[in-house]
Design a protein around this motif. Structure first.
Motif, mmCIF file in Angstrom:
data_model
loop_
_atom_site.group_PDB
_atom_site.id
_atom_site.type_symbol
_atom_site.label_atom_id
_atom_site.label_comp_id
_atom_site.label_asym_id
_atom_site.label_seq_id
_atom_site.Cartn_x
_atom_site.Cartn_y
_atom_site.Cartn_z
ATOM 1 N N GLU A 1 65.378 -79.034 49.268
ATOM 2 C CA GLU A 1 65.475 -78.506 48.092
ATOM 3 C C GLU A 1 66.015 -79.394 46.720
ATOM 4 N N ALA A 2 66.757 -80.092 46.983
ATOM 5 C CA ALA A 2 67.503 -80.975 46.218
ATOM 6 C C ALA A 2 66.256 -81.633 45.514
ATOM 7 N N ARG A 3 65.242 -82.256 46.275
ATOM 8 C CA ARG A 3 64.192 -83.052 46.069
ATOM 9 C C ARG A 3 63.131 -82.404 45.444
ATOM 10 N N LEU A 4 63.268 -81.019 45.724
ATOM 11 C CA LEU A 4 62.170 -80.050 45.108
ATOM 12 C C LEU A 4 62.633 -79.592 43.620
ATOM 13 N N LYS A 5 63.827 -79.802 43.289
ATOM 14 C CA LYS A 5 64.162 -79.306 42.000
ATOM 15 C C LYS A 5 63.543 -80.235 41.020
ATOM 16 N N PRO A 6 63.382 -81.520 41.046
ATOM 17 C CA PRO A 6 62.604 -82.495 40.136
ATOM 18 C C PRO A 6 61.372 -82.089 39.992
ATOM 19 N N LEU A 7 60.731 -81.527 41.177
ATOM 20 C CA LEU A 7 59.509 -81.429 41.290
ATOM 21 C C LEU A 7 59.186 -79.934 40.419
ATOM 22 N N GLU A 8 60.219 -78.953 40.530
ATOM 23 C CA GLU A 8 60.048 -77.619 39.528
ATOM 24 C C GLU A 8 59.973 -78.232 38.231
ATOM 25 N N GLU A 9 60.967 -79.089 37.871
ATOM 26 C CA GLU A 9 60.908 -79.648 36.362
ATOM 27 C C GLU A 9 59.691 -80.277 35.765
ATOM 28 N N ILE A 10 59.249 -81.009 36.992
ATOM 29 C CA ILE A 10 57.984 -81.660 36.599
ATOM 30 C C ILE A 10 56.873 -80.490 36.566
ATOM 31 N N ASP A 11 57.049 -79.528 37.350
ATOM 32 C CA ASP A 11 55.896 -78.567 37.343
ATOM 33 C C ASP A 11 56.019 -77.803 35.823
ATOM 34 N N VAL A 12 57.516 -77.389 35.448
ATOM 35 C CA VAL A 12 57.585 -76.986 34.023
ATOM 36 C C VAL A 12 56.919 -77.962 32.996
ATOM 37 N N LYS A 13 57.065 -79.246 32.984
ATOM 38 C CA LYS A 13 56.660 -80.107 32.155
ATOM 39 C C LYS A 13 55.196 -80.176 32.115
ATOM 40 N N LEU A 14 54.617 -80.102 33.614
ATOM 41 C CA LEU A 14 53.069 -80.112 33.522
ATOM 42 C C LEU A 14 52.777 -78.939 32.808
ATOM 43 N N ASN A 15 53.360 -77.655 32.771
ATOM 44 C CA ASN A 15 52.949 -76.501 32.335
ATOM 45 C C ASN A 15 52.950 -76.729 30.768
ATOM 46 N N LEU B 1 52.666 -79.493 29.016
ATOM 47 C CA LEU B 1 51.655 -80.761 28.959
ATOM 48 C C LEU B 1 50.323 -79.995 29.002
ATOM 49 N N THR B 2 50.181 -78.886 29.910
ATOM 50 C CA THR B 2 48.940 -78.227 29.988
ATOM 51 C C THR B 2 48.682 -77.180 28.749
ATOM 52 N N ALA B 3 49.896 -76.608 28.254
ATOM 53 C CA ALA B 3 49.531 -75.865 27.043
ATOM 54 C C ALA B 3 49.311 -76.795 25.975
ATOM 55 N N GLU B 4 50.111 -77.877 25.667
ATOM 56 C CA GLU B 4 49.724 -78.780 24.872
ATOM 57 C C GLU B 4 48.521 -79.245 24.755
ATOM 58 N N ILE B 5 47.911 -79.596 25.754
ATOM 59 C CA ILE B 5 46.483 -80.161 26.155
ATOM 60 C C ILE B 5 45.572 -79.109 25.581
ATOM 61 N N THR B 6 45.808 -77.822 25.926
ATOM 62 C CA THR B 6 45.020 -76.714 25.457
ATOM 63 C C THR B 6 44.917 -76.732 23.986
ATOM 64 N N PHE B 7 46.139 -76.693 23.528
ATOM 65 C CA PHE B 7 46.295 -76.671 21.856
ATOM 66 C C PHE B 7 45.430 -78.026 21.279
ATOM 67 N N ILE B 8 45.711 -79.081 21.913
ATOM 68 C CA ILE B 8 44.874 -80.176 21.265
ATOM 69 C C ILE B 8 43.395 -79.999 21.639
ATOM 70 N N GLU B 9 42.974 -79.433 22.565
ATOM 71 C CA GLU B 9 41.608 -79.156 22.656
ATOM 72 C C GLU B 9 41.081 -78.421 21.827
ATOM 73 N N ASN B 10 41.857 -76.985 21.595
ATOM 74 C CA ASN B 10 41.403 -76.046 20.388
ATOM 75 C C ASN B 10 41.129 -76.982 19.241
ATOM 76 N N ARG B 11 42.424 -77.774 18.912
ATOM 77 C CA ARG B 11 42.173 -78.746 17.530
ATOM 78 C C ARG B 11 41.044 -79.314 17.493
ATOM 79 N N VAL B 12 40.808 -80.186 18.634
ATOM 80 C CA VAL B 12 39.505 -80.985 18.708
ATOM 81 C C VAL B 12 38.284 -80.224 18.395
ATOM 82 N N CYS B 13 38.201 -79.044 19.182
ATOM 83 C CA CYS B 13 37.286 -78.219 18.835
ATOM 84 C C CYS B 13 37.002 -77.907 17.380
#
Length: 282
Positions: free
Chosen positions: A62-76, A78-90
């Motif tokens: 579980e202790a090792r999975l907590k950083p993975l959860e944080e990574i998942d939050v960051k990935l989410n 980043l995904t939102a930012e990438i979506t925003f960037i893609e919209n801006r690119v369009c």
């Protein structure tokens, strides 16, 4: 036949019974005793220890999975930012397409402007050529006018010409004011008033001489006119008169300064050199 078939069946059955009894005698069954209490406790203790170890491992996982959860939050994120960037690119692509169309239109407009500018340049060259030709023609016309007027003199402030014959008035003034001999014999090509009639004004008289010697006699006699108010001068085209009018102040200033100044046509000469002051280019 019947007695022979039944005999083997009996014998077979006996043989089986003997074999089963023999087995029981040789391998008697022993009852299974219950496990002792001490071994049961040991088993439970070991099981609990194993569970504790598993629980510890689960906590580590579980202790090792907590950083993975944080990574998942960051990935989410980043995904939102990438979506925003893609919209801006369009949006940027759309803007770039619009700009490209605008540039294409501007390029066409620029080509049209260049074509018009080239036409304007061509027109300017033609206008310059026409202006040069016009100046040359004006110079030629002025020269022709100068030539046609070189036999004429202007008489100023001669009264009585509105009612009397101008030629007779000029001859009379040449005789009485200029003291010229045989003034009545001066021959003129024509004599007339110059300009429009106005109230309380005396128009100048233009007299064109037939003989150059008569003109020179009259032109060289103005010293006798001092104090009479009558003036005599050469006739010039309008352009030459305007230029002479501009040069007169400089002419008078230079003469007062003791310089040898002379007006000839529309040019001023000082000490034998052509004067090139600012009024010459005005």
């Amino acid at each position: 036949m019947d007695g022979q078939l039944s005999t083997p069946q009996v014998s077979y059955s006996i043989t089986l019974e003997v074999s089963s009894s023999q087995i029981q005698q040789q391998y008697p069954q022993t009852p299974i005793a219950p496990p002792p209490v001490q071994s049961t406790n040991n088993l439970l203790y070991e099981t609990i220890q194993r569970l504790d170890r598993l629980d510890g491992k689960l906590l580590q996982v579980e202790a090792r999975l907590k950083p993975l959860e944080e990574i998942d939050v960051k990935l989410n994120s980043l995904t939102a930012e990438i979506t925003f960037i893609e919209n801006r690119v369009c949006l940027l692509k759309t803007t770039i397409d619009a700009l490209e169309k605008s540039l294409e239109f501007a390029s066409k407009s620029l080509d049209e402007i260049k074509l018009k500018v080239s036409k304007v340049d061509s027109f300017e060259k033609e206008l310059k050529l026409l202006s040069t030709n016009n100046q040359n023609l004006q110079t030629q016309i002025t020269d022709l006018q100068m030539r046609s007027m070189r036999d004429s003199l202007l008489f100023f402030n001669l009264t009585g010409c509105e009612e009397e014959n101008c030629e007779e008035i000029v001859k009379k003034r040449c005789r009485d004011k200029l003291k010229l001999e045989n003034a009545e014999h001066i021959k003129f090509d024509r004599v007339h008033l110059l300009g429009k009639r106005g109230p309380n004004t005396t128009r100048p008289i233009v007299a064109k001489f037939c003989m150059l010697k008569d003109l020179e006699r009259v032109r060289n006699a103005p010293k006798n006119l001092q104090g009479s108010g009558i003036g005599i001068g050469k006739q010039f085209p309008r352009e030459v008169q305007e230029q002479r009018r501009k040069l007169v102040p400089s002419f008078k200033r230079l003469r007062e300064a003791g310089r040898n100044a002379k007006l000839s046509g529309d040019k001023l000469y000082v000490d034998g050199h052509l004067y090139n002051g600012p009024e010459c280019h005005a």
